[in-house]
Design an enzyme around this catalytic site. Structure first.
Site, PDB file in Angstrom:
ATOM      1  N   PHE A   8       0.902  -1.089   0.119  1.00  0.00           N
ATOM      2  CA  PHE A   8       0.071  -0.057   0.090  1.00  0.00           C
ATOM      3  C   PHE A   8       0.736   1.353   0.028  1.00  0.00           C
ATOM      4  O   PHE A   8       1.729   1.362   0.745  1.00  0.00           O
ATOM      5  CB  PHE A   8      -0.868   0.071   1.089  1.00  0.00           C
ATOM      6  CG  PHE A   8      -1.725   1.133   1.330  1.00  0.00           C
ATOM      7  CD1 PHE A   8      -3.012   1.360   0.560  1.00  0.00           C
ATOM      8  CD2 PHE A   8      -1.511   2.198   2.237  1.00  0.00           C
ATOM      9  CE1 PHE A   8      -3.852   2.322   0.653  1.00  0.00           C
ATOM     10  CE2 PHE A   8      -2.394   3.284   2.405  1.00  0.00           C
ATOM     11  CZ  PHE A   8      -3.724   3.367   1.566  1.00  0.00           C
ATOM     12  N   GLY A   9       0.761   2.037  -1.176  1.00  0.00           N
ATOM     13  CA  GLY A   9       1.345   3.486  -0.970  1.00  0.00           C
ATOM     14  C   GLY A   9       0.265   4.609  -0.685  1.00  0.00           C
ATOM     15  O   GLY A   9      -0.780   4.658  -1.139  1.00  0.00           O
ATOM     16  N   TYR A  10       0.819   5.253   0.221  1.00  0.00           N
ATOM     17  CA  TYR A  10      -0.018   6.440   0.466  1.00  0.00           C
ATOM     18  C   TYR A  10       0.651   7.991   0.272  1.00  0.00           C
ATOM     19  O   TYR A  10       0.076   9.055   0.585  1.00  0.00           O
ATOM     20  CB  TYR A  10      -0.453   6.430   2.042  1.00  0.00           C
ATOM     21  CG  TYR A  10       0.588   6.597   2.858  1.00  0.00           C
ATOM     22  CD1 TYR A  10       1.402   5.235   3.357  1.00  0.00           C
ATOM     23  CD2 TYR A  10       1.146   7.487   3.507  1.00  0.00           C
ATOM     24  CE1 TYR A  10       2.380   5.180   4.035  1.00  0.00           C
ATOM     25  CE2 TYR A  10       2.250   7.626   4.601  1.00  0.00           C
ATOM     26  CZ  TYR A  10       2.886   6.445   4.575  1.00  0.00           C
ATOM     27  OH  TYR A  10       3.919   6.620   5.446  1.00  0.00           O
ATOM     28  N   GLY A  11       1.941   7.990  -0.019  1.00  0.00           N
ATOM     29  CA  GLY A  11       2.884   8.995  -0.469  1.00  0.00           C
ATOM     30  C   GLY A  11       3.200   8.851  -2.014  1.00  0.00           C
ATOM     31  O   GLY A  11       2.609   8.790  -2.726  1.00  0.00           O
ATOM     32  N   SER A  12       4.793   9.141  -1.971  1.00  0.00           N
ATOM     33  CA  SER A  12       5.159   8.955  -3.509  1.00  0.00           C
ATOM     34  C   SER A  12       4.779   7.675  -4.101  1.00  0.00           C
ATOM     35  O   SER A  12       4.827   7.575  -5.304  1.00  0.00           O
ATOM     36  CB  SER A  12       6.730   9.373  -3.114  1.00  0.00           C
ATOM     37  OG  SER A  12       7.345   8.103  -2.729  1.00  0.00           O
ATOM     38  N   GLU A  87      13.165   3.833   1.126  1.00  0.00           N
ATOM     39  CA  GLU A  87      12.414   4.226   2.230  1.00  0.00           C
ATOM     40  C   GLU A  87      13.176   4.199   3.621  1.00  0.00           C
ATOM     41  O   GLU A  87      12.610   4.134   4.766  1.00  0.00           O
ATOM     42  CB  GLU A  87      11.001   3.368   2.375  1.00  0.00           C
ATOM     43  CG  GLU A  87      10.085   3.477   1.244  1.00  0.00           C
ATOM     44  CD  GLU A  87       9.393   4.720   0.996  1.00  0.00           C
ATOM     45  OE1 GLU A  87       9.248   5.510   1.860  1.00  0.00           O
ATOM     46  OE2 GLU A  87       9.212   5.020  -0.281  1.00  0.00           O
TER      47      GLU A  87
HETATM   48  C1  SIN Z   1       4.499   5.798   0.774  1.00  0.00           C
HETATM   49  O1  SIN Z   1       4.334   6.343  -0.518  1.00  0.00           O
HETATM   50  O2  SIN Z   1       3.571   4.707   0.900  1.00  0.00           O
HETATM   51  C2  SIN Z   1       5.554   5.959   1.741  1.00  0.00           C
HETATM   52  C3  SIN Z   1       5.972   7.463   2.009  1.00  0.00           C
HETATM   53  C4  SIN Z   1       6.768   8.075   0.576  1.00  0.00           C
HETATM   54  O3  SIN Z   1       7.485   7.320   0.096  1.00  0.00           O
HETATM   55  O4  SIN Z   1       6.351   9.055   0.231  1.00  0.00           O
END
Ligand code: SIN
Length: 179
Positions: A8-12, A87
């Site tokens: 699951f990604g919530y940022g980049s 990360e």
């Molecule tokens: C993510 O995207 O899930 C982690 C935070 C990021 O890399 O911005």
């Protein structure tokens, strides 16, 4: 041998996963909210001027929309190894349930990178105005911190996700840039 796994990604990771996946769909996790409380001294800042990137914070009734990716068993090890490097600025892996909607009863278990409060780059809460100023002044190996904010906000609009915190920071960063 691994089984297929969900990430699951919530940022980049929403707009730039950078790994092979079999399928993806917008998903939501419950009990968590997205906040610009994680410092970035590599991708979107430097140690002397850290940027602000997102992490997840526990909040009763909170929801956080992002992207669920299914990774084939043969790719799991490589994907996790490369994400652990990407990360490495304070994020650690956690498993949470991913739902297709807030009303779904069943979901899949997904792996998520979270910047917990005990990591060395964690910055924690701050007034939105201050966060926006910090964003404007930060840039790292992946580019300006402001670009991260704009891409995240655009990616959330593209999946129809509401996130008042992200949209407020986006507006403030734009206002400072225009001033
Ligand atoms: C993510 O995207 O899930 C982690 C935070 C990021 O890399 O911005």
């Amino acid at each position: 041998m691994h089984a297929d796994k969900w990430i699951f990604g919530y940022g980049s990771l929403i707009w730039n996963p950078g790994f092979n996946y079999i399928k993806k769909y917008p998903a939501v996790i419950q009990g968590w909210v997205r906040r610009f409380w994680q410092g970035s001294t590599d991708h979107r800042g430097v140690p002397e001027a850290p940027g602000r990137v997102v992490t997840l914070e526990l909040q009763e009734h909170g929801v956080c929309w992002g992207m669920a990716y299914k990774v084939a068993s043969a790719d799991v090890e490589n994907v996790i190894n490369s994400l652990n490097i990407r990360e490495q600025g304070g994020y650690s892996l956690k498993k949470l349930k991913l739902l297709k909607s807030v009303k779904s009863k069943n979901g899949v278990i997904g792996m998520i990178y979270i910047g917990k409060p005990d990591n060395p780059n964690y910055l924690g809460p701050e007034k939105s105005e201050k966060i926006a100023e910090q964003v404007i002044n930060a840039r790292g190996a992946s580019g300006p911190n402001a670009q991260y904010v704009y891409r995240l906000a655009d990616a959330l609009r593209n999946i129809g996700a509401e996130d008042p915190h992200v949209f407020e920071i986006e507006r403030m960063v734009k206002d400072i840039e225009k001033a």
